[in-house]
Design a protein around this motif. Sequence first.
Motif, PDB file in Angstrom:
ATOM      1  N   ARG A   1      17.262  15.475 -20.904  1.00 19.69           N
ATOM      2  CA  ARG A   1      17.933  15.775 -19.713  1.00 19.69           C
ATOM      3  C   ARG A   1      17.675  17.125 -19.762  1.00 19.69           C
ATOM      4  NH1 ARG A   1      23.052  14.491 -19.417  1.00 19.69           N
ATOM      5  NH2 ARG A   1      23.376  13.867 -21.428  1.00 19.69           N
TER       6      ARG A   1
ATOM      7  N   ARG B   1      18.629  14.161  -7.801  1.00 19.36           N
ATOM      8  CA  ARG B   1      18.862  12.398  -7.822  1.00 19.36           C
ATOM      9  C   ARG B   1      17.588  11.754  -7.551  1.00 19.36           C
ATOM     10  NH1 ARG B   1      23.100   9.889  -7.037  1.00 19.36           N
ATOM     11  NH2 ARG B   1      22.100   8.523  -5.365  1.00 19.36           N
ATOM     12  N   ASP B   2      16.365  12.628  -7.078  1.00 16.44           N
ATOM     13  CA  ASP B   2      14.992  11.699  -6.896  1.00 16.44           C
ATOM     14  C   ASP B   2      14.389  11.348  -8.125  1.00 16.44           C
ATOM     15  OD1 ASP B   2      14.449  14.137  -7.141  1.00 16.44           O
ATOM     16  OD2 ASP B   2      12.702  14.251  -5.639  1.00 16.44           O
TER      17      ASP B   2
ATOM     18  N   VAL C   1      15.742   7.447 -13.220  1.00 16.43           N
ATOM     19  CA  VAL C   1      16.162   7.253 -14.601  1.00 16.43           C
ATOM     20  C   VAL C   1      16.747   5.727 -14.904  1.00 16.43           C
ATOM     21  CG1 VAL C   1      18.338   7.901 -16.052  1.00 16.43           C
ATOM     22  CG2 VAL C   1      17.504   9.687 -14.434  1.00 16.43           C
TER      23      VAL C   1
ATOM     24  N   ARG D   1      23.629   7.618 -11.415  1.00 14.76           N
ATOM     25  CA  ARG D   1      23.548   9.117 -10.800  1.00 14.76           C
ATOM     26  C   ARG D   1      22.271   9.421 -10.272  1.00 14.76           C
ATOM     27  NH1 ARG D   1      27.562  12.978 -13.636  1.00 14.76           N
ATOM     28  NH2 ARG D   1      29.206  11.481 -14.684  1.00 14.76           N
ATOM     29  N   SER D   2      21.351   8.564 -10.646  1.00 16.23           N
ATOM     30  CA  SER D   2      19.925   8.601  -9.873  1.00 16.23           C
ATOM     31  C   SER D   2      19.890   7.783  -8.793  1.00 16.23           C
ATOM     32  CB  SER D   2      18.901   8.404 -10.921  1.00 16.23           C
ATOM     33  OG  SER D   2      17.627   8.080 -10.416  1.00 16.23           O
TER      34      SER D   2
ATOM     35  N   GLY E   1      17.984   4.717 -10.080  1.00 13.40           N
ATOM     36  CA  GLY E   1      18.628   4.268 -11.494  1.00 13.40           C
ATOM     37  C   GLY E   1      18.493   3.094 -11.557  1.00 13.40           C
TER      38      GLY E   1
END
Length: 301
Positions: free
Chosen positions: A123, A229-230, A233, A263-264, A267
């Motif tokens: 990360r 965010r794009d 994950v 948070r993704s 995700g």
Amino acid sequence: MPRQQEAVHTQGTPGTAHTRDGRELFYMELPGPATETGPAPRPTVVFEAGMAASRSFWALIQPQVAEWARAVAYDRSGLGRSPADIEPRTLERMADDLNDLLDHLEPGPFILVAHSGGGPIVRAATAAKPDRIAGLVLADATDEGCEPLFDPKFRRMERIAHRASVLLARLGLLKLLYRGQLAALPPDAKADMRAEGFTNTVMRTRGAELHGLVAATNRLRHDPLDLPRDIPVTTISGALADTGMPEKFRAAVNASHRDRAERSAHGRHVLARESGHALILTEPDLVAAEIRRLLDHRPGG
């Protein structure tokens, strides 16, 4: 008589990358399919092992992934065949080393796969250079969102476990503690692990990594990493309680994994229903399938 061809290692061919300050990082590479498909280049998959763990722990997953993509597993400094680092093993330094490896492996893009304490490293590396990262797969990864990590009792148990590991390594007994996990590995990776994984040097590195990881998770609680965010994950959680992770702790760990995935914008949270923390050894097919899913369904892929 014709010359006998040397056997190919399960994890491929060896290579060496250099860090920005001249240290060597040993890696093993499987090239992936001979032909590319699709309009965009297929990402290279790079594996980051857990704390004090070498490339050998990926020997059940890396060959599967190589059926679909180039797959690289490496040893952090002081582990496996990578010489030790004389500097403190801070999160930033380990993330810089990973990015130096990716520089060596260019062109990208890259999918980074991490287990346990490798999670914060990938990360942090992604936050530093996000444009070349096509996705993350975090397998039962350490996450600062898990509140019990900061309980003084847990930290004390962690220190006791480390001191016990150091003593067992000095006595030559540490590998006996891991013989069940080693049994799952292919013979060549198992031999590598037995020769390289339980030395006094590895235990010194373990202590340095533990110190760096504890400091990093404490800091990240209040100063989180900024990941776009794009970037997809996928988090994979063990469903079972096991040694050092009783049921309440496991529930908190899995909640932090679920939150990390959310948070993704792309995700995904997955349960390894037959596994505890060592899921990369007990359910390697599941981890490989999630990597393939990310390879096949990544945005823009």
